[in-house]
Motif scaffolding. Structure first.
Motif, mmCIF file in Angstrom:
data_model
loop_
_atom_site.group_PDB
_atom_site.id
_atom_site.type_symbol
_atom_site.label_atom_id
_atom_site.label_comp_id
_atom_site.label_asym_id
_atom_site.label_seq_id
_atom_site.Cartn_x
_atom_site.Cartn_y
_atom_site.Cartn_z
ATOM 1 N N TYR A 10 16.831 62.010 -8.521
ATOM 2 C CA TYR A 10 16.094 63.242 -8.837
ATOM 3 C C TYR A 10 16.821 64.161 -9.392
ATOM 4 C CZ TYR A 10 18.000 64.685 -4.460
ATOM 5 O OH TYR A 10 19.108 65.209 -3.391
ATOM 6 N N GLY A 11 18.151 63.747 -9.676
ATOM 7 C CA GLY A 11 19.247 64.562 -10.199
ATOM 8 C C GLY A 11 20.404 64.155 -10.635
ATOM 9 N N GLN A 12 21.152 64.925 -11.468
ATOM 10 C CA GLN A 12 22.547 64.330 -11.692
ATOM 11 C C GLN A 12 23.392 65.356 -12.282
ATOM 12 O OE1 GLN A 12 23.161 60.669 -13.756
ATOM 13 N NE2 GLN A 12 24.516 61.731 -15.317
ATOM 14 N N LYS A 13 24.505 65.563 -11.630
ATOM 15 C CA LYS A 13 25.379 66.669 -11.720
ATOM 16 C C LYS A 13 26.699 66.436 -12.172
ATOM 17 C CE LYS A 13 23.719 71.061 -11.189
ATOM 18 N NZ LYS A 13 24.070 72.080 -12.097
ATOM 19 N N MET A 14 27.409 67.139 -12.961
ATOM 20 C CA MET A 14 28.902 67.070 -12.895
ATOM 21 C C MET A 14 29.561 67.626 -11.759
ATOM 22 S SD MET A 14 29.400 64.898 -15.286
ATOM 23 C CE MET A 14 31.317 64.981 -15.313
ATOM 24 N N ALA A 15 30.351 67.159 -10.762
ATOM 25 C CA ALA A 15 31.054 67.949 -9.974
ATOM 26 C C ALA A 15 32.415 68.170 -10.093
ATOM 27 C CB ALA A 15 30.961 66.915 -8.642
ATOM 28 N N LYS A 16 32.863 69.298 -9.896
ATOM 29 C CA LYS A 16 34.199 69.918 -9.821
ATOM 30 C C LYS A 16 35.336 68.912 -9.592
ATOM 31 C CE LYS A 16 36.804 74.133 -9.221
ATOM 32 N NZ LYS A 16 37.200 75.150 -8.355
ATOM 33 N N GLY A 17 36.208 68.769 -10.536
ATOM 34 C CA GLY A 17 37.274 68.063 -9.933
ATOM 35 C C GLY A 17 37.024 66.300 -10.175
ATOM 36 N N ASN A 18 35.984 66.020 -10.797
ATOM 37 C CA ASN A 18 35.618 64.567 -10.902
ATOM 38 C C ASN A 18 34.983 64.468 -12.437
ATOM 39 O OD1 ASN A 18 34.573 61.990 -10.799
ATOM 40 N ND2 ASN A 18 34.661 62.132 -8.547
ATOM 41 N N PRO A 19 35.702 63.617 -12.957
ATOM 42 C CA PRO A 19 35.094 63.351 -14.607
ATOM 43 C C PRO A 19 33.752 62.653 -14.375
ATOM 44 C CG PRO A 19 37.100 61.690 -14.030
ATOM 45 C CD PRO A 19 36.803 62.629 -12.759
ATOM 46 N N TYR A 20 33.377 61.894 -13.108
ATOM 47 C CA TYR A 20 32.077 61.230 -13.384
ATOM 48 C C TYR A 20 31.104 61.880 -12.662
ATOM 49 C CZ TYR A 20 35.952 57.504 -13.962
ATOM 50 O OH TYR A 20 36.990 56.842 -14.396
ATOM 51 N N PRO A 21 29.908 61.826 -13.234
ATOM 52 C CA PRO A 21 28.832 62.588 -12.769
ATOM 53 C C PRO A 21 28.416 62.233 -11.266
ATOM 54 C CG PRO A 21 28.089 60.974 -14.185
ATOM 55 C CD PRO A 21 29.636 60.746 -14.424
ATOM 56 N N ARG A 22 27.728 63.133 -10.499
ATOM 57 C CA ARG A 22 27.395 63.023 -9.196
ATOM 58 C C ARG A 22 25.830 62.720 -9.376
ATOM 59 N NH1 ARG A 22 28.697 67.127 -5.078
ATOM 60 N NH2 ARG A 22 30.454 66.415 -5.350
ATOM 61 N N ALA A 23 25.198 61.360 -8.786
ATOM 62 C CA ALA A 23 23.642 61.196 -8.975
ATOM 63 C C ALA A 23 23.073 61.761 -7.707
ATOM 64 C CB ALA A 23 23.378 59.854 -9.535
ATOM 65 N N TYR A 24 21.990 62.152 -7.544
ATOM 66 C CA TYR A 24 21.097 62.283 -6.426
ATOM 67 C C TYR A 24 20.013 61.407 -6.344
ATOM 68 C CZ TYR A 24 24.113 66.718 -6.510
ATOM 69 O OH TYR A 24 25.099 67.428 -6.589
ATOM 70 N N TYR A 25 19.805 60.816 -5.228
ATOM 71 C CA TYR A 25 18.743 60.007 -4.905
ATOM 72 C C TYR A 25 17.860 60.193 -3.526
ATOM 73 C CZ TYR A 25 21.263 56.782 -8.352
ATOM 74 O OH TYR A 25 21.628 56.286 -9.307
ATOM 75 N N ARG A 26 16.748 60.071 -3.508
ATOM 76 C CA ARG A 26 15.834 60.356 -2.378
ATOM 77 C C ARG A 26 15.251 58.897 -1.790
ATOM 78 N NH1 ARG A 26 12.481 64.360 -5.095
ATOM 79 N NH2 ARG A 26 13.498 65.728 -3.972
ATOM 80 N N CYS A 27 14.850 58.607 -0.658
ATOM 81 C CA CYS A 27 14.314 57.662 -0.512
ATOM 82 C C CYS A 27 12.890 57.524 -0.851
ATOM 83 C CB CYS A 27 14.449 57.367 1.158
ATOM 84 S SG CYS A 27 13.876 55.825 1.722
ATOM 85 N N THR A 28 12.324 56.497 -1.528
ATOM 86 C CA THR A 28 10.913 56.465 -1.686
ATOM 87 C C THR A 28 10.107 55.203 -1.151
ATOM 88 O OG1 THR A 28 11.528 55.121 -3.798
ATOM 89 C CG2 THR A 28 11.455 57.247 -4.141
ATOM 90 N N MET A 29 10.847 54.859 0.214
ATOM 91 C CA MET A 29 10.156 53.674 0.735
ATOM 92 C C MET A 29 8.692 54.350 1.536
ATOM 93 S SD MET A 29 13.246 51.266 2.071
ATOM 94 C CE MET A 29 12.026 49.821 2.395
ATOM 95 N N CYS A 30 8.756 55.718 1.784
ATOM 96 C CA CYS A 30 7.771 56.254 2.420
ATOM 97 C C CYS A 30 7.557 57.461 1.835
ATOM 98 C CB CYS A 30 7.921 56.147 3.901
ATOM 99 S SG CYS A 30 6.661 57.160 4.954
ATOM 100 N N THR A 31 6.602 58.096 1.597
ATOM 101 C CA THR A 31 6.246 59.492 0.880
ATOM 102 C C THR A 31 6.745 60.402 2.395
ATOM 103 O OG1 THR A 31 4.016 59.434 1.700
ATOM 104 C CG2 THR A 31 4.592 59.255 -0.579
ATOM 105 N N GLY A 32 7.707 61.554 1.906
ATOM 106 C CA GLY A 32 7.935 62.252 2.787
ATOM 107 C C GLY A 32 9.290 61.948 3.644
ATOM 108 N N CYS A 33 9.966 60.723 3.299
ATOM 109 C CA CYS A 33 11.202 60.397 3.997
ATOM 110 C C CYS A 33 12.152 61.067 3.359
ATOM 111 C CB CYS A 33 11.545 59.097 3.710
ATOM 112 S SG CYS A 33 13.077 58.324 4.250
ATOM 113 N N PRO A 34 12.938 61.985 4.641
ATOM 114 C CA PRO A 34 13.820 62.872 4.145
ATOM 115 C C PRO A 34 15.073 62.514 3.828
ATOM 116 C CG PRO A 34 13.817 62.523 6.462
ATOM 117 C CD PRO A 34 12.701 61.684 5.901
#
Length: 468
Positions: free
Chosen positions: A278-302
């Motif tokens: 659900y998102g990707q960002k360049m984090a400070k101090g790291n040349p590689y992007p940080r990817a953000y994932y959420r669990c989709t095995m069940c709707t509403g899984c935190p």
DNA sequence: CGATTTTGACCAGCGC
DNA sequence: GCGCTGGTCAAAATCG
């Protein structure tokens, strides 16, 4: 008991022992594994009637020992294959096999018991929340509103934002289908856990006699653990408003995270769950992007996770997990989920029994120090969230190194296990295997030693207190 | 066509 | 208050 397994291997590897002895050990080992499954499946049935398991186990041990000894005799042409007195050796081998079987069967039973307790606890947890909701809607809400007016505060948004059912139909259904509370409370183990948790909540509120307040905190507590509250309503603020605690300790009460460092060329490690980016960002101090994932095995899984390559070593993949799954997991996902859950609970509540009901940093630090010595795990206090890092990138050196280093590694692992619980540790080990198959050998040795230790502990406990 | 990924915008927390 | 950073949202693009 670790010595037992090592002794068994030593017997098989005895210089005078023939090749057939190794084969015998291998055969016996496989047979034991199959028999364990078989026995366990049967045991599950018989346990419902609560009898017959001990007789079955003894019978199987006898059968296996007889089979093994017959095979030993057959493979060695009836001659002695092991130095020393033949009868003594046979007896010793038989005893070892029996002990090993006993140990494995007991380990499986304990594991099943723990799983059962966890499942029951989760069900009870949901049931308790439902009861809280009912009570809250009848009387507690009014009390809280009055209290809120007195303090000039707006009532907490937890129930107002749709509560349980409104937000998550699946959860409501699971509540409807959950077991009767009385039945569950009859389970001694569940009662124990429940009592402990209640003490925690009550302890936190010991300076305040408001029943409504206790209830409110309790329900919100659980709502947060299940991830129903939005991340945009920080738990820290909530606690700040409601509990008078020194700021240092309060700053620890944030969302725990578990970070796993593993060598991997792929973009994600296989943890058995389904994820949606659900998102990707360049984090400070790291040349590689940080990817953000959420669990989709069940709707509403935190549950969420962040994946990022290490800036210093691009072969290292850093995966950070946050939250607990609110749905059943496939076996392949259970290992990692249990690990993150265990590590998170260790961070947030593992040392809760302390007098103030808050985390005891000393225990956490000692656990981290034990691990950090070998770069296996570290605890970060500088991070915005309490984060425990499991480093699985060091295993190759350890794996190929001397046995002395392996022993070092094992003792460190055992140290961690003495801080965490036995099951949590086994889960952590399982997860490590999941994350990096190269770690298998080291962990097999570790788990073997743990199983042995557990068996010894059980014996010791039975000899001393006999009540656990 | 539904599920997933991409990507720019937006928001909150924090330090100065 | 401002800027930086981390995290999330949501529309558009892409994939199977």
């Amino acid at each position: 008991m670790a010595a037992t397994w090592n002794d068994a291997i030593a017997v098989a590897d005895e210089p005078t022992a023939s090749h057939s002895n190794s084969q015998l050990m291998s055969f016996s080992h496989k047979r034991l594994a199959l028999d364990e499954m078989d026995f366990f499946a049967e045991n599950k049935k018989t346990n419902q009637d609560d009898h017959g398991d001990d007789h079955q186990m003894l019978h199987r041990i006898e059968v296996n020992v007889d089979t093994s000894l017959d095979l030993l005799t057959k493979n060695t042409g009836g001659k002695r294959s092991i130095k020393g007195d033949g009868d003594d050796e046979r007896n010793e081998l038989a005893a070892l096999l029996a002990e090993l079987q006993d140990m494995n069967a007991e380990n499986l039973r304990l594991r099943e018991l723990v799983d059962q307790v966890i499942n029951d606890y989760n069900t009870l947890h949901l049931q308790l929340i439902k009861m809280m909701q009912t009570q809250h809607s009848h009387g507690g809400e009014q009390a809280i509103e009055e209290k809120g007016k007195k303090e000039g505060k707006v009532p907490r948004p937890f129930l107002e934002m749709g509560g349980f059912g409104g937000r998550d139909k699946a959860f409501q259904q699971s509540l409807e289908g959950s077991k009767n509370l009385v039945e569950l409370m009859e389970n001694k183990n569940v009662q124990q856990i429940c009592t402990t948790r209640d003490n925690i909540v009550l302890e936190r509120n010991k300076d305040n006699n408001s029943k409504a307040r206790i209830m409110e905190e309790s329900t919100s507590d659980q709502a947060f653990q299940l991830g129903w509250l939005s991340n945009k309503v920080p738990r820290l603020n909530y606690l700040m408003d409601h509990v008078d605690q020194p700021s240092e300790t309060m700053s620890i009460i944030k969302k725990a995270r578990v970070s796993v460092r593993a060598r991997s060329e792929s973009s994600m490690i296989a943890d058995g769950c389904q994820w949606r980016k659900y998102g990707q960002k360049m984090a400070k101090g790291n040349p590689y992007p940080r990817a953000y994932y959420r669990c989709t095995m069940c709707t509403g899984c935190p549950v969420r996770k962040q994946v990022q390559r290490c800036g210093e070593d691009r072969s290292v993949l850093i995966t950070t997990y946050e939250g607990q799954h609110n749905h059943p997991l496939p076996p392949t996902a259970k290992a990692m989920a249990s690990t993150t859950s265990a590590a998170a609970s260790m961070l947030l509540s593992g040392s809760m029994p302390s007098a103030d009901g808050l985390i005891n940093p000393t225990i956490l630090e000692s656990a981290a120090l034990s691990y950090s010595h070998n770069n296996m795990a570290t605890l970060s206090s500088s991070a915005p969230f309490p984060t425990i890092t499991l480093d699985l990138t060091q295993e190759s050196a350890t794996h190929s190194s001397s046995s002395h280093q392996q022993k070092d590694n094992l003792s460190l692992l055992n140290k961690f296990m003495s801080v965490s619980s036995f099951t949590d540790s086994v889960n952590a080990a399982t997860a490590a295997i999941t994350a990096d198959p190269n770690f298998t050998s080291a962990l097999v040795a570790a788990i073997t030693s743990i199983i042995g230790r557990s068996h010894l502990n059980n014996r010791d406990t039975n000899n001393t207190s006999g009540d656990q």
